[in-house]
Motif scaffolding. Structure first.
Motif, short mmCIF file in Angstrom:
data_model
loop_
_atom_site.label_atom_id
_atom_site.label_comp_id
_atom_site.label_asym_id
_atom_site.label_seq_id
_atom_site.Cartn_x
_atom_site.Cartn_y
_atom_site.Cartn_z
N GLY A 204 2.87 4.79 -38.64
CA GLY A 204 2.17 4.30 -37.49
C GLY A 204 2.39 2.92 -36.97
O GLY A 204 3.38 2.59 -36.70
N CYS A 205 1.46 2.25 -36.46
CA CYS A 205 1.52 1.02 -35.64
C CYS A 205 2.22 -0.26 -36.32
O CYS A 205 3.00 -1.07 -36.03
N ASN A 206 2.09 -0.20 -37.76
CA ASN A 206 2.63 -1.29 -38.63
C ASN A 206 4.20 -0.91 -39.10
O ASN A 206 4.82 -1.96 -38.97
N VAL A 207 4.41 0.26 -38.98
CA VAL A 207 5.94 0.69 -39.10
C VAL A 207 6.56 0.30 -37.63
O VAL A 207 7.59 -0.21 -37.79
N TRP A 208 5.98 0.61 -36.55
CA TRP A 208 6.62 0.28 -35.39
C TRP A 208 6.62 -1.38 -35.11
O TRP A 208 7.89 -1.87 -34.94
N THR A 209 5.81 -2.06 -35.50
CA THR A 209 5.91 -3.66 -35.70
C THR A 209 6.90 -4.03 -36.51
O THR A 209 7.84 -4.86 -36.14
N GLY A 210 7.37 -3.39 -37.73
CA GLY A 210 8.44 -3.58 -38.53
C GLY A 210 9.71 -3.41 -37.62
O GLY A 210 10.49 -4.15 -37.99
N ALA A 211 9.84 -2.18 -37.31
CA ALA A 211 10.91 -1.84 -36.55
C ALA A 211 11.31 -2.80 -35.26
O ALA A 211 12.60 -3.30 -35.01
N MET A 212 10.33 -3.52 -34.62
CA MET A 212 10.47 -4.44 -33.55
C MET A 212 10.96 -5.57 -34.24
O MET A 212 11.80 -6.31 -33.65
N LEU A 213 10.25 -6.18 -35.29
CA LEU A 213 10.98 -7.51 -35.86
C LEU A 213 12.34 -7.12 -36.56
O LEU A 213 12.94 -8.12 -36.43
N ARG A 214 12.70 -5.92 -37.09
CA ARG A 214 13.99 -5.79 -37.45
C ARG A 214 15.01 -5.82 -36.28
O ARG A 214 16.46 -6.26 -36.34
N GLN A 215 14.54 -5.43 -34.93
CA GLN A 215 15.29 -5.81 -33.96
C GLN A 215 15.71 -6.98 -33.65
O GLN A 215 16.74 -7.61 -33.15
N ALA A 216 14.86 -8.14 -34.05
CA ALA A 216 14.99 -9.34 -33.79
C ALA A 216 15.69 -10.04 -35.11
O ALA A 216 15.82 -11.24 -35.03
N GLY A 217 16.18 -9.21 -35.95
CA GLY A 217 17.01 -9.66 -37.05
C GLY A 217 16.20 -10.05 -38.48
O GLY A 217 16.77 -10.59 -39.15
N LEU A 218 15.01 -9.83 -38.28
CA LEU A 218 14.13 -10.06 -39.28
C LEU A 218 14.31 -8.97 -40.32
O LEU A 218 14.47 -7.67 -39.89
N LYS A 219 13.92 -9.13 -41.71
CA LYS A 219 14.09 -8.08 -42.66
C LYS A 219 12.69 -7.84 -43.14
O LYS A 219 11.81 -8.48 -43.26
#
Length: 250
Positions: A204-219
């Protein structure tokens, strides 16, 4: 004897049923998900200690079950989200410090602005499969020391990747415009848009947020369905990054 064995078997099954989700959650936080972009730390700055690379500060806002991303309402970002003005939500209006973006299940997100309005139908759709929406809002000053706020500092390239990923989450109409969900908003400073992808509580939403942050180079961890799990995984896997937490959030 058979009855006793049956009881022990039932206890083992129950313990296994309880242990499996705990193990999955633990591994979801501990095992980092691969990223395919460079780190947010600027390489040129590492080579030249006198360099002062531009930094964009993004806030992750957490509730008990949901996370949003608060993007600084700089002139260039207001321009990129200028389409919202045509829909009645102008990010360039006075007093706007952040453009706030979140992704979630259409039924639960729209029909449950507060816990007191919780209904069985949206919950059922969230636990099965639902269409998704983007929730866009405008915010003023946000206290970075609040326990629900995580502060992320990104270089320009990483920030641009994040914004591009957020914009790519919108569903597009045939005319190339983003599609507002009619008659769906909490107040005068937010709107819902149709989004890409299907929603389920496990992704859900928190998995989406994590995906956005990974696109920014965060793990992040491999699976972070709750805000606390996402926050823990960010702290665990990004110790070397320019990455700050609210001192009260631990």
């Amino acid at each position: 004897m058979k009855t006793l064995r049956g009881r022990f078997r039932g206890v083992r099954i129950l313990l296994g049923a309880l242990l499996l989700p705990a193990v999955a959650i633990g591994l979801g936080v501990l095992i980092p998900r691969p990223i395919f972009v460079s780190s947010p730390v600027v390489a040129d700055a590492a080579a030249d200690s006198s360099a002062s690379p531009a930094v964009r500060t993004v806030l992750m806002l957490s509730s008990a079950i949901h996370t949003d991303l608060a993007l600084p309402a700089s002139a260039d970002l207001v321009e990129r989200f200028g389409f919202m003005a045509d829909d009645g939500l102008d990010p360039s209006q006075p007093g706007v410090d952040y453009i706030i973006a979140g992704w979630g299940g259409r039924s639960f997100y729209i029909e449950t602005p507060t816990w007191s309005e919780l209904k069985p139908g949206p919950v059922f759709k969230a636990m099965t499969v639902d269409r998704s929406v983007m929730h866009m809002g405008l915010g003023g000053t946000i206290d970075r020391n609040h326990p629900s706020v995580t502060t992320l500092e990104l270089d320009e390239v990483s920030f641009d990747r994040l914004v591009q990923s957020v914009l790519a989450s919108f569903a597009m109409a045939q005319d190339g415009q983003r599609k507002v969900v009619p008659d769906a908003q909490y107040g005068e400073y937010d709107l819902f848009y149709e989004a890409d992808g299907l929603f389920n509580a496990l992704a859900g939403c928190n998995v989406w947020t994590g995906a956005m942050l990974r696109q920014a180079g965060l793990k992040t961890g491999w699976w972070t369905p709750l805000p606390l799990l996402l926050t823990l995984s960010l702290e665990l896997h990004n110790r070397e990054q320019r990455f700050d937490y609210s001192p009260d959030a631990r």
